[in-house]
Design a protein around this motif. Sequence first.
Motif, mmCIF file in Angstrom:
data_model
loop_
_atom_site.group_PDB
_atom_site.id
_atom_site.type_symbol
_atom_site.label_atom_id
_atom_site.label_comp_id
_atom_site.label_asym_id
_atom_site.label_seq_id
_atom_site.Cartn_x
_atom_site.Cartn_y
_atom_site.Cartn_z
ATOM 1 N N LEU A 244 0.815 -1.213 0.000
ATOM 2 C CA LEU A 244 0.000 0.000 0.000
ATOM 3 C C LEU A 244 0.852 1.268 0.000
ATOM 4 C CD1 LEU A 244 -2.973 -0.305 2.508
ATOM 5 C CD2 LEU A 244 -3.048 0.883 0.325
ATOM 6 N N SER B 56 -1.603 -1.112 -3.653
ATOM 7 C CA SER B 56 -2.840 -1.671 -3.098
ATOM 8 C C SER B 56 -2.529 -2.947 -2.317
ATOM 9 C CB SER B 56 -3.787 -1.983 -4.270
ATOM 10 O OG SER B 56 -4.753 -2.928 -3.877
ATOM 11 N N ALA C 61 -6.459 8.093 -0.586
ATOM 12 C CA ALA C 61 -6.947 6.718 -0.734
ATOM 13 C C ALA C 61 -8.242 6.700 -1.544
ATOM 14 C CB ALA C 61 -7.205 6.104 0.639
ATOM 15 N N ILE D 79 -8.677 -1.257 -2.223
ATOM 16 C CA ILE D 79 -8.416 0.163 -1.944
ATOM 17 C C ILE D 79 -7.056 0.471 -2.549
ATOM 18 C CG2 ILE D 79 -7.801 1.796 -0.090
ATOM 19 C CD1 ILE D 79 -10.040 0.667 1.580
ATOM 20 N N ASN E 2 -3.843 3.372 -3.284
ATOM 21 C CA ASN E 2 -3.173 4.600 -2.852
ATOM 22 C C ASN E 2 -2.897 5.420 -4.107
ATOM 23 O OD1 ASN E 2 -1.432 6.573 -1.942
ATOM 24 N ND2 ASN E 2 -0.056 5.173 -0.853
ATOM 25 N N ILE F 150 -7.021 5.687 4.855
ATOM 26 C CA ILE F 150 -7.471 4.318 4.560
ATOM 27 C C ILE F 150 -8.451 3.833 5.631
ATOM 28 C CG2 ILE F 150 -6.668 1.919 4.369
ATOM 29 C CD1 ILE F 150 -4.154 3.359 2.969
#
Length: 300
Positions: free
Chosen positions: A31, A219, A251, A261, A263, A272
Amino acid sequence: MNISRAKRKGLDKRVKGMVKFKEKLEFHTSLRVGGEAEYFVVPECYTDIKESIAFAKQLHLPWVVIGNGTNILFPDGGYRGIVIKIGPGLREKERRGNLLRLQAGESLSRVIGYLREQEFNDFDFLVGIPGTIGGALAMNAGIPEGTISDLVTQVKALTDEGELVILKKAGCGFGYRRSLFQKNRLIIVEGEFKLGGGRDWNIAELFERRRRQPRGLPSPGCVFKNPADYEISAGELIDIVGLKGYKIGGAAVSTQHANFIVNRGGASCVDILRLIDLIRTRVYKEFRVDLELELEIIFN
Ligand code: EPU
């Protein structure tokens, strides 16, 4: 505890592998989020792991083990203890007939390549999963049709007292994205796998599925588990409540797959967490489904 004191205490003298101080965790999570780890160790042998934990205990510091960091979120304030990264230093592979022994730091993708050279396809269904063997075992990584626990026969682990133990598969508590290694202070150092199961995977189709998943932006993959006993997947639920593409700070919910999700640049842990909270609230409100996290959040 400051760095010079840590050095005086000599963690770097006790460990053969790499030791860093104030290491940015964004370099070690897919992430690309997280502050600094006070201590960061990449062990080269099991003794390095034991020494790191012994050091942590002596100084009353927390410790945590990570693999490739593909399923982990660290706070923006970092980790005020020792992060032990089981990766490049522990990558042995050994095949004897149908039995394959892998150290926890080896990557899934390298194992798939290694086995294909020897005409075994057992790990093929794990194609595209970016983790290490240790991480994949702890998470029981997989796809809806199979998980890594289908292949494993036993796991070698270190207790936090530094004792090596062997757990047969039945004792590992494997379930959907679950194992007893997540809750217990047991560190996976090796897995043994049985090859030649004979299942023929459709590689083109597996690749095609992966291609539909988000690529390019940092991610952690799927953030939530698919809800048990519910016919709609987490991704589809989040999609239906209209959150695809929704952004908070850096995010965002991926526009390609709503259970990812991403970045977009400069996302913080707080961004996040707020997004996770919003998703859970919206899905609960609409469907009365409580989405359970697959992503592991590490607090000090
Ligand atoms: N869907 C939507 N909208 C979305 C995303 C998905 O409608 O934004 C629908 C799809 O069209 C499909 C259904 O939801 O009908 C399921 O989607 P998908 O086939 O992508 O599978 P998934 O259940 O979301 C699971 C694993 C993935 C794994 C794929 C491989 C979980 C939580 N996820 O995803 O694993 O890669 O199957 O097929 O079990 C992971 O665990 O990190 C992970 C990415």
